[in-house]
Design a protein around this motif. Structure first.
Motif, PDB file in Angstrom:
ATOM      1  N   GLU A 171       0.814  -1.222   0.000  1.00 45.45           N
ATOM      2  CA  GLU A 171       0.000   0.000   0.000  1.00 45.45           C
ATOM      3  C   GLU A 171       0.848   1.273   0.000  1.00 45.45           C
ATOM      4  O   GLU A 171       0.627   2.185  -0.794  1.00 45.45           O
ATOM      5  CB  GLU A 171      -0.919  -0.007   1.226  1.00 45.45           C
ATOM      6  CG  GLU A 171      -1.868   1.166   1.318  1.00 45.45           C
ATOM      7  CD  GLU A 171      -3.148   0.946   0.534  1.00 45.45           C
ATOM      8  OE1 GLU A 171      -3.828   1.950   0.277  1.00 45.45           O
ATOM      9  OE2 GLU A 171      -3.456  -0.205   0.181  1.00 45.45           O
ATOM     10  N   GLY A 172       1.847   1.343   0.877  1.00 48.38           N
ATOM     11  CA  GLY A 172       2.684   2.540   0.969  1.00 48.38           C
ATOM     12  C   GLY A 172       3.466   2.819  -0.298  1.00 48.38           C
ATOM     13  O   GLY A 172       3.537   3.959  -0.769  1.00 48.38           O
ATOM     14  N   THR A 173       4.047   1.791  -0.856  1.00 49.53           N
ATOM     15  CA  THR A 173       4.816   1.942  -2.094  1.00 49.53           C
ATOM     16  C   THR A 173       3.913   2.365  -3.240  1.00 49.53           C
ATOM     17  O   THR A 173       4.261   3.252  -4.025  1.00 49.53           O
ATOM     18  CB  THR A 173       5.532   0.627  -2.457  1.00 49.53           C
ATOM     19  OG1 THR A 173       6.381   0.248  -1.370  1.00 49.53           O
ATOM     20  CG2 THR A 173       6.357   0.767  -3.714  1.00 49.53           C
ATOM     21  N   ALA A 174       2.731   1.753  -3.320  1.00 48.03           N
ATOM     22  CA  ALA A 174       1.785   2.097  -4.382  1.00 48.03           C
ATOM     23  C   ALA A 174       1.352   3.555  -4.272  1.00 48.03           C
ATOM     24  O   ALA A 174       1.284   4.267  -5.283  1.00 48.03           O
ATOM     25  CB  ALA A 174       0.565   1.179  -4.322  1.00 48.03           C
ATOM     26  N   GLU A 175       1.084   4.018  -3.060  1.00 49.30           N
ATOM     27  CA  GLU A 175       0.685   5.412  -2.867  1.00 49.30           C
ATOM     28  C   GLU A 175       1.803   6.366  -3.260  1.00 49.30           C
ATOM     29  O   GLU A 175       1.566   7.386  -3.909  1.00 49.30           O
ATOM     30  CB  GLU A 175       0.279   5.644  -1.415  1.00 49.30           C
ATOM     31  CG  GLU A 175      -1.036   5.011  -1.047  1.00 49.30           C
ATOM     32  CD  GLU A 175      -1.393   5.177   0.416  1.00 49.30           C
ATOM     33  OE1 GLU A 175      -0.564   5.721   1.192  1.00 49.30           O
ATOM     34  OE2 GLU A 175      -2.508   4.759   0.784  1.00 49.30           O
ATOM     35  N   GLU A 176       3.032   6.035  -2.866  1.00 52.78           N
ATOM     36  CA  GLU A 176       4.169   6.903  -3.178  1.00 52.78           C
ATOM     37  C   GLU A 176       4.405   6.989  -4.687  1.00 52.78           C
ATOM     38  O   GLU A 176       4.575   8.085  -5.242  1.00 52.78           O
ATOM     39  CB  GLU A 176       5.431   6.386  -2.488  1.00 52.78           C
ATOM     40  CG  GLU A 176       6.644   7.261  -2.755  1.00 52.78           C
ATOM     41  CD  GLU A 176       7.899   6.768  -2.056  1.00 52.78           C
ATOM     42  OE1 GLU A 176       8.977   7.280  -2.395  1.00 52.78           O
ATOM     43  OE2 GLU A 176       7.800   5.878  -1.195  1.00 52.78           O
ATOM     44  N   ILE A 177       4.414   5.855  -5.366  1.00 49.23           N
ATOM     45  CA  ILE A 177       4.655   5.848  -6.810  1.00 49.23           C
ATOM     46  C   ILE A 177       3.540   6.599  -7.535  1.00 49.23           C
ATOM     47  O   ILE A 177       3.802   7.394  -8.446  1.00 49.23           O
ATOM     48  CB  ILE A 177       4.788   4.408  -7.329  1.00 49.23           C
ATOM     49  CG1 ILE A 177       6.078   3.783  -6.798  1.00 49.23           C
ATOM     50  CG2 ILE A 177       4.784   4.382  -8.865  1.00 49.23           C
ATOM     51  CD1 ILE A 177       6.208   2.297  -7.089  1.00 49.23           C
ATOM     52  N   ARG A 199       3.927  10.399  -6.937  1.00 48.64           N
ATOM     53  CA  ARG A 199       5.057  10.944  -7.697  1.00 48.64           C
ATOM     54  C   ARG A 199       4.724  11.032  -9.184  1.00 48.64           C
ATOM     55  O   ARG A 199       5.071  12.009  -9.850  1.00 48.64           O
ATOM     56  CB  ARG A 199       6.299  10.079  -7.498  1.00 48.64           C
ATOM     57  CG  ARG A 199       6.936  10.244  -6.143  1.00 48.64           C
ATOM     58  CD  ARG A 199       8.082   9.270  -5.975  1.00 48.64           C
ATOM     59  NE  ARG A 199       8.632   9.341  -4.648  1.00 48.64           N
ATOM     60  CZ  ARG A 199       9.896   9.618  -4.372  1.00 48.64           C
ATOM     61  NH1 ARG A 199      10.739   9.846  -5.347  1.00 48.64           N
ATOM     62  NH2 ARG A 199      10.320   9.669  -3.141  1.00 48.64           N
ATOM     63  N   THR A 200       4.041  10.016  -9.690  1.00 46.78           N
ATOM     64  CA  THR A 200       3.680  10.009 -11.101  1.00 46.78           C
ATOM     65  C   THR A 200       2.724  11.152 -11.425  1.00 46.78           C
ATOM     66  O   THR A 200       2.899  11.869 -12.407  1.00 46.78           O
ATOM     67  CB  THR A 200       3.034   8.660 -11.482  1.00 46.78           C
ATOM     68  OG1 THR A 200       3.953   7.611 -11.166  1.00 46.78           O
ATOM     69  CG2 THR A 200       2.682   8.619 -12.953  1.00 46.78           C
ATOM     70  N   VAL A 201       1.710  11.328 -10.587  1.00 50.55           N
ATOM     71  CA  VAL A 201       0.731  12.399 -10.809  1.00 50.55           C
ATOM     72  C   VAL A 201       1.404  13.761 -10.694  1.00 50.55           C
ATOM     73  O   VAL A 201       1.161  14.653 -11.521  1.00 50.55           O
ATOM     74  CB  VAL A 201      -0.452  12.272  -9.828  1.00 50.55           C
ATOM     75  CG1 VAL A 201      -1.341  13.488  -9.902  1.00 50.55           C
ATOM     76  CG2 VAL A 201      -1.251  11.008 -10.135  1.00 50.55           C
ATOM     77  N   ASN A 202       2.261  13.936  -9.700  1.00 53.88           N
ATOM     78  CA  ASN A 202       2.942  15.220  -9.548  1.00 53.88           C
ATOM     79  C   ASN A 202       3.849  15.519 -10.741  1.00 53.88           C
ATOM     80  O   ASN A 202       3.962  16.655 -11.182  1.00 53.88           O
ATOM     81  CB  ASN A 202       3.730  15.254  -8.244  1.00 53.88           C
ATOM     82  CG  ASN A 202       2.839  15.459  -7.053  1.00 53.88           C
ATOM     83  OD1 ASN A 202       1.780  16.079  -7.155  1.00 53.88           O
ATOM     84  ND2 ASN A 202       3.241  14.929  -5.914  1.00 53.88           N
TER      85      ASN A 202
END
Length: 108
Positions: A28-34, A37-40
């Motif tokens: 969950e944490g890794t998915a949220e971070e990636i 970052r992609t959206v930003n």
């Protein structure tokens, strides 16, 4: 939904990327971070953010890049991709070739 400044489109994009990563086995944490970052990065490339890394602005956006950097890992390109390259190059006998033969014929 980590950012209050994101548009509805960016929220949907974030959720889609996150769900996709979770399906592929990321935690969950890794998915949220990636996803964040992609959206930003997309926001920065489209002028939707106040500040952006110059490297981000010079990078080709994913929709324009169209998978140009994919399939470069240990497995390489798929047989279908190699077949299409062979077709474009007019290589004879391509339909009877396996992946390794196509790689050699295409020269990649």
């Amino acid at each position: 939904m980590p950012q209050a400044l994101w548009s509805a489109k960016r929220e949907r994009q974030y959720q889609h990327i996150k769900d996709s990563l979770l399906e592929r086995g990321k935690d969950e944490g890794t998915a949220e971070e990636i996803a964040a970052r992609t959206v930003n990065k997309e926001r920065a490339q489209h002028g939707e953010s106040k500040t952006a890394n110059p490297r981000t602005l010079r990078a080709t956006p994913a929709p324009v890049r169209g998978g140009r950097n994919s399939h470069r890992g240990p497995q390489g390109r798929t047989r279908d991709q190699l077949y299409e390259d062979a077709k474009r190059q007019g290589i004879k006998g391509r339909s009877r070739m396996n992946k390794q033969q196509l790689e050699e014929a295409v020269g990649r």
